[in-house]
Scaffold this motif. Sequence first.
Motif, short mmCIF file in Angstrom:
data_model
loop_
_atom_site.label_atom_id
_atom_site.label_comp_id
_atom_site.label_asym_id
_atom_site.label_seq_id
_atom_site.Cartn_x
_atom_site.Cartn_y
_atom_site.Cartn_z
N LEU A 142 52.41 39.20 35.22
CA LEU A 142 51.79 37.92 35.59
C LEU A 142 51.23 37.98 37.02
O LEU A 142 50.13 37.48 37.29
N GLY A 143 52.00 38.58 37.93
CA GLY A 143 51.51 38.75 39.30
C GLY A 143 50.27 39.61 39.37
O GLY A 143 49.32 39.32 40.12
N LEU A 144 50.24 40.70 38.57
CA LEU A 144 49.05 41.56 38.53
C LEU A 144 47.84 40.81 37.97
O LEU A 144 46.72 40.98 38.45
N LEU A 145 48.09 39.98 36.95
CA LEU A 145 47.00 39.19 36.37
C LEU A 145 46.40 38.26 37.43
O LEU A 145 45.16 38.11 37.51
N ARG A 146 47.24 37.68 38.25
CA ARG A 146 46.76 36.80 39.32
C ARG A 146 45.91 37.58 40.33
O ARG A 146 44.87 37.11 40.79
N ARG A 147 46.36 38.79 40.67
CA ARG A 147 45.60 39.61 41.62
C ARG A 147 44.25 40.03 41.06
O ARG A 147 43.22 39.93 41.75
N PHE A 148 44.24 40.53 39.83
CA PHE A 148 42.98 41.01 39.25
C PHE A 148 42.00 39.86 39.03
O PHE A 148 40.78 40.07 39.10
N ASP A 149 42.51 38.67 38.76
CA ASP A 149 41.62 37.51 38.63
C ASP A 149 40.94 37.22 39.97
O ASP A 149 39.73 36.96 40.02
N THR A 150 41.70 37.26 41.06
CA THR A 150 41.12 37.04 42.39
C THR A 150 40.09 38.12 42.72
O THR A 150 39.00 37.82 43.23
N LEU A 151 40.42 39.37 42.42
CA LEU A 151 39.50 40.48 42.72
C LEU A 151 38.22 40.38 41.90
O LEU A 151 37.11 40.55 42.43
N HIS A 152 38.34 40.09 40.61
CA HIS A 152 37.15 39.99 39.77
C HIS A 152 36.29 38.80 40.18
O HIS A 152 35.05 38.84 40.08
N PHE B 236 61.39 35.58 43.82
CA PHE B 236 60.15 34.94 43.42
C PHE B 236 60.33 33.42 43.47
O PHE B 236 61.46 32.92 43.54
N THR B 237 59.23 32.69 43.43
CA THR B 237 59.25 31.24 43.33
C THR B 237 58.68 30.83 41.98
O THR B 237 58.15 31.66 41.23
N THR B 238 58.76 29.53 41.68
CA THR B 238 58.21 29.06 40.40
C THR B 238 56.69 29.19 40.35
O THR B 238 56.11 29.21 39.26
N ALA B 239 56.05 29.30 41.53
CA ALA B 239 54.60 29.52 41.54
C ALA B 239 54.24 30.87 40.91
O ALA B 239 53.15 31.02 40.35
N ASP B 240 55.16 31.84 40.98
CA ASP B 240 54.91 33.14 40.36
C ASP B 240 55.01 33.08 38.84
O ASP B 240 54.59 34.02 38.15
N LEU B 241 55.55 31.99 38.31
CA LEU B 241 55.64 31.83 36.85
C LEU B 241 54.40 31.18 36.26
O LEU B 241 54.21 31.20 35.04
N GLU B 242 53.58 30.57 37.12
CA GLU B 242 52.37 29.91 36.62
C GLU B 242 51.43 30.95 36.01
O GLU B 242 51.21 32.01 36.59
N VAL B 243 50.90 30.63 34.85
CA VAL B 243 49.97 31.53 34.17
C VAL B 243 48.57 31.31 34.74
O VAL B 243 48.00 30.23 34.57
N PRO B 244 48.00 32.30 35.43
CA PRO B 244 46.65 32.12 36.00
C PRO B 244 45.59 32.14 34.90
O PRO B 244 45.63 32.99 34.00
N ILE B 245 44.68 31.21 34.96
CA ILE B 245 43.58 31.15 33.99
C ILE B 245 42.36 31.80 34.63
O ILE B 245 41.87 31.33 35.66
N VAL C 63 51.30 26.59 26.54
CA VAL C 63 49.94 26.22 26.11
C VAL C 63 48.92 27.15 26.75
O VAL C 63 47.94 27.57 26.11
N ALA C 64 49.14 27.53 28.01
CA ALA C 64 48.24 28.48 28.67
C ALA C 64 48.27 29.84 27.98
O ALA C 64 47.22 30.49 27.83
N VAL D 269 44.97 28.94 25.81
CA VAL D 269 43.89 29.11 26.79
C VAL D 269 43.49 30.57 26.94
O VAL D 269 42.30 30.92 26.85
N LEU D 270 44.46 31.47 27.17
CA LEU D 270 44.12 32.88 27.37
C LEU D 270 43.48 33.49 26.14
O LEU D 270 42.59 34.35 26.24
N ARG D 271 43.92 33.07 24.96
CA ARG D 271 43.35 33.66 23.73
C ARG D 271 41.95 33.14 23.47
O ARG D 271 41.05 33.90 23.07
N LEU D 272 41.73 31.84 23.64
CA LEU D 272 40.42 31.27 23.34
C LEU D 272 39.38 31.60 24.41
O LEU D 272 38.18 31.56 24.14
N GLY D 273 39.82 31.92 25.62
CA GLY D 273 38.88 32.12 26.72
C GLY D 273 38.11 33.41 26.65
O GLY D 273 36.97 33.47 27.13
#
Length: 817
Positions: free
Chosen positions: A51-61, A111-120, A541-542, A546-550
């Motif tokens: 999940l943390g890597l997904l957040r990083r790659f989203d920012t980079l892209h 970690f904090t609960t912010a690290d559990l958030e699924v980045p869209i 739900v994310a 969301v991730l599948r339909l996006g």
Amino acid sequence: MSEGAYQRLWDTSHVALQELLDQEQPLLQPVPDRERQSFQYRLSSLYLHYLGLLRRFDTLHDQMVQPQKRRLLRRLLDSVAGRVLELKDDLVRADLSEYHRLDRLLHDLKFTTADLEVPIPRYFLLEQSSILKERELMLAEILSRMEPVTSRERFPELRRTEAIILLQRAERARQGRLRAIFMREIRKEEERDRKIREEGWHKFSQDQAAVTIQKVWKGYLQRKRTQQDRRTEMEFIGMLPSPNKVESLGIMFQAGLRDDVRRLCQIEKEEELQLAMVKTHDSLRETEGPDIKEKLKEQIRQWFIECRALTGRFPDYPDESLGGSYLIFADKTPEQLKMELEAQVQESKKKDQEKNKEKEKEKKERKKKGKETKTRKGEADAILKVSPSKFIPVINAAHEEYITVWRSRHESVHPNQSFDPEMLRVEKRKEVEQEIRIQVDELMRQELKNLRLAVDREEERALKAPKKKTGKKTGKKKEKDLTPNRTLDSLFEELVVSGFLRKSQTVALKDYIGDYLYLGSTLSLANKLPMPSLFDIRQNVALYAVLRLGSPDIHSMAPLIRSILLVGPSGTGKKMLVKAVCTETGANLFDLSPDNLQGKYPGKTGAQMIVHMVFKVAQLLQPSVIWIGNAEKNFYKKVPKEEKEMEPKRIKKDLAKALRLLHPGDRVMLIGTTNQPQLAEMQGLCRTYERILLVPRPDYASRYVLWRQMIEAHRVHVTQGLDISALAKVSDGYTPGHIHQAVQSVLTERRVLQLSKRPLVASEFLGHLAKLEPVYREEEESLKDWYFKTPLGKKRLKLSKDQDAEEAKLAKEKKRK
């Protein structure tokens, strides 16, 4: 951030990615059931890190400008997102629950609960902004042509004299109220003077008066100083917002502007790359194309000669479906190539013989398997392992490309972040070679035919293609098209006019407010099954929708989920979640609720037609969400008398058939909402909806966050005088909808203007809450009991009982020892 900072973030992300890839292999080994907790811990840790890597790659892209890097980052982003979905699926199988208690893991990993958030990923909406605008314009045009449903409310007209009399009456009433207030104050002052005269006036000396004034003034100053010190301390430890909030908002605004500027640069560089791709392709075809063509011809002719010298005859030319001349240049000798071509024909015969033998063996073994199925099922349940991943090879390939191409490349070579022309030429050279190879194959097949006629006087021999597999048909089942002569625009307009295609309200998923359950592990240790939090619902739900339909790439390879059912009391935000899915993915919203179907497309053929039309348009205009409100009505155990005319069960069979025709890559999802699932037939409901999410009433932490954010949404600064904690405690049993109604009722425009003179207090909300009907514990318990009758709920309940029995056995053994 600068481009160099993003490059350093990319480098550190790949270091973390390499560590995660090293941890993947041990999880593939099966683990016995007694080690379930350690297996869940390792799996959850891997899930959080991805999940943390997904957040990083989203920012980079989203922020990197170089177009060729962004292509690689897009593949990494999609594949990491897909791996997160696969790990979520494995967690559900290991935990036997849609919700996971990760509070202990968060503490261990710091970690904090912010690290559990699924980045869209932000490209979900950015890349289809033009398509969304076209659909909105089309929808607005159709709605404007429709007749207005409700006429405008007309107010009665007044004559001039009547209006003047009405204004005079209101003004006299206002003056009368002011006079009454003045008279009340005068009477109070007279009463005070009378009491002083009767009781006598106490006279202070000059020193006593000075001491009294000093005492009051010093006490006031000390209280003010103490409050200031306490506020400074709370700001320092992060318990109160800093006074420099305006400055921070300005900094955030400037950062947002810079992000937008970088996105504009991305568009410019992408356009440059697209033009360069066309030019490079044309130039390579003109300059190097003839040489490539002659070289391929010479190589193929040399292959003809070598095969003729070894075998005594010219070889069979490989068919285009097998790769054509590409097989010739695979670093193989002519004899090996000939053997492979002949082996392909023989393999098809062997497979047919093996299938016949396998069928005979299966008939004999069916009798033996009947007795062993129960024991084998028990052994399979007792073994835990991660399912093979489809995304790990893609991640590995992208990671290797980064190491070989981008890791050692210095940014000083292309300081303006434009494309690399040499890399582009290498890519386009391969495409040109492929195009020329197809043309050369056609020419050389004819040349081979002429050689056989001239040298061997032999007619052309057709290569026997391998027989098609006669097993199970793998492919999409095609539904009979009930509207073959209809255009998409006409179907779209008909669905809008009929009310089945609606414009969804803009609701962000982050607006579904709720906090994390911090005591999940503690409650589980006390043998209590905790209810999920609103944070868990938002996260699921994310992940599921969301991730599948996006993204089509994620949807085509991720574990397939066609439908979701949201179960919970009214007011918990189920419809809001449906709107949020449409907003975050840009999906169309179709409404197939039983109430919306009433009186439309009657009869059996009508039900087939509307389901067919909705699913056809939904697949043509992906992504799409098909919403069914009051989903239990489609599966009623017994239809109530007052709803028999509605025929709520008439699309039940057609809905199940249409769902079965959805395959990976079809970004269409059915989302049902219900608050009375007990009225439905359990088997049919669980077959139609693959994932069932129980939406509870909010706990204390979620209520605290709800009160605070909903009040601040009205631009009201929450002070210490407003006890949010007391409101959260008192509102136990009330849903987010109830809290929203109470806040709206209290914080009117007039009340907001009065805040400077009369601060807001908690007691103002209690009267409005008392008028609303809360969700009682019995209703929540009935929903919880129903959930444990679902297939996943039964497994979870059985697991908890087995764990309790094992603990009881261990306790008895300790007592004996």
